[in-house]
Design a protein around this motif. Sequence first.
Motif, PDB file in Angstrom:
ATOM      1  N   ALA A   1      33.675  32.763  41.888  1.00 36.23           N
ATOM      2  CA  ALA A   1      32.868  33.982  41.885  1.00 36.23           C
ATOM      3  C   ALA A   1      33.751  35.226  41.879  1.00 36.23           C
ATOM      4  O   ALA A   1      33.454  36.208  41.180  1.00 36.23           O
ATOM      5  N   LEU A   2      34.839  35.196  42.640  1.00 40.76           N
ATOM      6  CA  LEU A   2      35.761  36.337  42.669  1.00 40.76           C
ATOM      7  C   LEU A   2      36.438  36.521  41.309  1.00 40.76           C
ATOM      8  O   LEU A   2      36.586  37.648  40.834  1.00 40.76           O
ATOM      9  N   ARG A   3      36.856  35.422  40.689  1.00 32.06           N
ATOM     10  CA  ARG A   3      37.482  35.534  39.369  1.00 32.06           C
ATOM     11  C   ARG A   3      36.501  36.098  38.343  1.00 32.06           C
ATOM     12  O   ARG A   3      36.850  36.981  37.551  1.00 32.06           O
ATOM     13  N   ALA A   4      35.271  35.572  38.354  1.00 28.55           N
ATOM     14  CA  ALA A   4      34.263  36.042  37.405  1.00 28.55           C
ATOM     15  C   ALA A   4      33.945  37.518  37.619  1.00 28.55           C
ATOM     16  O   ALA A   4      33.760  38.280  36.659  1.00 28.55           O
ATOM     17  N   THR A   5      33.886  37.930  38.878  1.00 30.83           N
ATOM     18  CA  THR A   5      33.605  39.333  39.196  1.00 30.83           C
ATOM     19  C   THR A   5      34.710  40.240  38.675  1.00 30.83           C
ATOM     20  O   THR A   5      34.446  41.293  38.069  1.00 30.83           O
ATOM     21  N   LEU A   6      35.955  39.850  38.892  1.00 32.10           N
ATOM     22  CA  LEU A   6      37.065  40.674  38.411  1.00 32.10           C
ATOM     23  C   LEU A   6      37.050  40.760  36.889  1.00 32.10           C
ATOM     24  O   LEU A   6      37.267  41.839  36.319  1.00 32.10           O
ATOM     25  N   ILE A   7      36.809  39.646  36.219  1.00 32.74           N
ATOM     26  CA  ILE A   7      36.763  39.645  34.757  1.00 32.74           C
ATOM     27  C   ILE A   7      35.684  40.594  34.254  1.00 32.74           C
ATOM     28  O   ILE A   7      35.866  41.309  33.263  1.00 32.74           O
ATOM     29  N   HIS A  52      35.353  47.285  32.216  1.00 32.12           N
ATOM     30  CA  HIS A  52      34.884  48.671  32.283  1.00 32.12           C
ATOM     31  C   HIS A  52      35.914  49.646  32.850  1.00 32.12           C
ATOM     32  O   HIS A  52      35.747  50.855  32.707  1.00 32.12           O
ATOM     33  N   ARG A  53      36.953  49.123  33.494  1.00 26.91           N
ATOM     34  CA  ARG A  53      37.985  50.019  34.023  1.00 26.91           C
ATOM     35  C   ARG A  53      39.306  49.272  34.137  1.00 26.91           C
ATOM     36  O   ARG A  53      39.332  48.047  34.159  1.00 26.91           O
ATOM     37  N   ASP A  54      40.395  50.033  34.210  1.00 24.25           N
ATOM     38  CA  ASP A  54      41.719  49.424  34.316  1.00 24.25           C
ATOM     39  C   ASP A  54      41.853  48.668  35.634  1.00 24.25           C
ATOM     40  O   ASP A  54      41.267  49.055  36.652  1.00 24.25           O
ATOM     41  N   LEU A  55      42.667  47.627  35.603  1.00 27.26           N
ATOM     42  CA  LEU A  55      42.885  46.828  36.811  1.00 27.26           C
ATOM     43  C   LEU A  55      43.399  47.685  37.959  1.00 27.26           C
ATOM     44  O   LEU A  55      43.020  47.483  39.119  1.00 27.26           O
ATOM     45  N   SER A  56      44.247  48.655  37.648  1.00 24.25           N
ATOM     46  CA  SER A  56      44.832  49.500  38.685  1.00 24.25           C
ATOM     47  C   SER A  56      43.790  50.340  39.415  1.00 24.25           C
ATOM     48  O   SER A  56      44.048  50.856  40.507  1.00 24.25           O
ATOM     49  N   ARG A  57      42.615  50.490  38.833  1.00 26.31           N
ATOM     50  CA  ARG A  57      41.554  51.301  39.447  1.00 26.31           C
ATOM     51  C   ARG A  57      40.513  50.446  40.144  1.00 26.31           C
ATOM     52  O   ARG A  57      39.505  50.965  40.631  1.00 26.31           O
ATOM     53  N   ILE A  58      40.735  49.142  40.222  1.00 24.21           N
ATOM     54  CA  ILE A  58      39.794  48.242  40.884  1.00 24.21           C
ATOM     55  C   ILE A  58      40.336  47.894  42.267  1.00 24.21           C
ATOM     56  O   ILE A  58      41.476  47.461  42.406  1.00 24.21           O
ATOM     57  N   SER A  59      39.519  48.076  43.287  1.00 23.12           N
ATOM     58  CA  SER A  59      39.947  47.808  44.655  1.00 23.12           C
ATOM     59  C   SER A  59      39.366  46.489  45.162  1.00 23.12           C
ATOM     60  O   SER A  59      38.434  45.929  44.570  1.00 23.12           O
ATOM     61  N   VAL A  60      39.910  46.042  46.283  1.00 23.55           N
ATOM     62  CA  VAL A  60      39.358  44.852  46.929  1.00 23.55           C
ATOM     63  C   VAL A  60      37.895  45.089  47.285  1.00 23.55           C
ATOM     64  O   VAL A  60      37.040  44.211  47.131  1.00 23.55           O
ATOM     65  N   GLU A  70      32.285  43.797  47.050  1.00 21.25           N
ATOM     66  CA  GLU A  70      30.911  44.275  46.992  1.00 21.25           C
ATOM     67  C   GLU A  70      30.162  43.664  45.813  1.00 21.25           C
ATOM     68  O   GLU A  70      29.028  43.201  45.958  1.00 21.25           O
ATOM     69  N   ARG A  71      30.792  43.673  44.641  1.00 24.67           N
ATOM     70  CA  ARG A  71      30.135  43.110  43.457  1.00 24.67           C
ATOM     71  C   ARG A  71      29.901  41.608  43.601  1.00 24.67           C
ATOM     72  O   ARG A  71      28.898  41.082  43.115  1.00 24.67           O
ATOM     73  N   GLU A 112      46.829  39.570  42.843  1.00 28.81           N
ATOM     74  CA  GLU A 112      46.922  38.118  42.978  1.00 28.81           C
ATOM     75  C   GLU A 112      45.655  37.453  42.425  1.00 28.81           C
ATOM     76  O   GLU A 112      45.729  36.392  41.795  1.00 28.81           O
ATOM     77  N   LEU A 113      44.503  38.066  42.642  1.00 24.77           N
ATOM     78  CA  LEU A 113      43.262  37.551  42.069  1.00 24.77           C
ATOM     79  C   LEU A 113      43.332  37.575  40.546  1.00 24.77           C
ATOM     80  O   LEU A 113      42.910  36.617  39.880  1.00 24.77           O
ATOM     81  N   ALA A 114      43.876  38.653  39.984  1.00 27.40           N
ATOM     82  CA  ALA A 114      44.004  38.743  38.527  1.00 27.40           C
ATOM     83  C   ALA A 114      44.896  37.635  37.988  1.00 27.40           C
ATOM     84  O   ALA A 114      44.600  37.036  36.942  1.00 27.40           O
ATOM     85  N   ALA A 115      45.989  37.360  38.684  1.00 30.39           N
ATOM     86  CA  ALA A 115      46.874  36.280  38.255  1.00 30.39           C
ATOM     87  C   ALA A 115      46.150  34.934  38.291  1.00 30.39           C
ATOM     88  O   ALA A 115      46.285  34.112  37.379  1.00 30.39           O
ATOM     89  N   ALA A 116      45.370  34.719  39.344  1.00 27.38           N
ATOM     90  CA  ALA A 116      44.621  33.467  39.460  1.00 27.38           C
ATOM     91  C   ALA A 116      43.574  33.353  38.356  1.00 27.38           C
ATOM     92  O   ALA A 116      43.372  32.284  37.778  1.00 27.38           O
TER      93      ALA A 116
END
Length: 204
Positions: free
Chosen positions: A23-29, A34-42, A47-48, A65-69
């Motif tokens: 679920a965390l991987r899918a949420t990050l993807i 919609h925004r750069d990885l650097s602008r996404i927070s934990v 929350e999503r 680390e989540l992005a790498a996974a």
Amino acid sequence: MTTSTRDRGEDQADPRVRRTKAALRATLIELVQHRDLSRISVADVAERAGISRSTFYDHYRDVHELAAAACTAMIDELIDAIPGRDGTGSAGASPDTLLTFFAHLAEHAGLYRSVLGPQGSARVMDHLRHRATATVYANRTGAGLPDRAADIPHDVPAAFTAGALLSVATDWLRRGCPCPPAEMAALTRPLLVALYREEPGLPA
């Protein structure tokens, strides 16, 4: 570098862990579309995904680390989906393999651009290089696809081909994917064919 033995054992032992990580991987993807990885927070991811920040930190140190996974999981799924990956060599003879590869990168360009760029993840680059080398080796030799880096013999053509393909792919991503995946596949395939003119099978 692949997922640690502890992580793999934990995932296999507890379906809840697998579901939460998926679920965390899918949420990050989804967010990185919609925004750069650097602008996404934990907090954004938690929350999503509908979990607490403390639950996030139970599984990952940070968003990077989540992005790498997420990337390593997608890479494994991509390799598993390639026709002929069992070593029959059919993937090596098919132009569709390169198209599938570049189409996948384009679909998730924002995420891969972040983790494969200058400030990206050495873990993801190493994992992608390993899987690409293993796939090329399996296609060249007709052997099964090794699961571990240690199971791949020192094979200069396979390592060279994987490195060249990754260099082309990362340059394409860095430039914003200026041409479509089909064109990238058409441009890349003749170069790989030339490398293996004397080989019984092609690597891509």
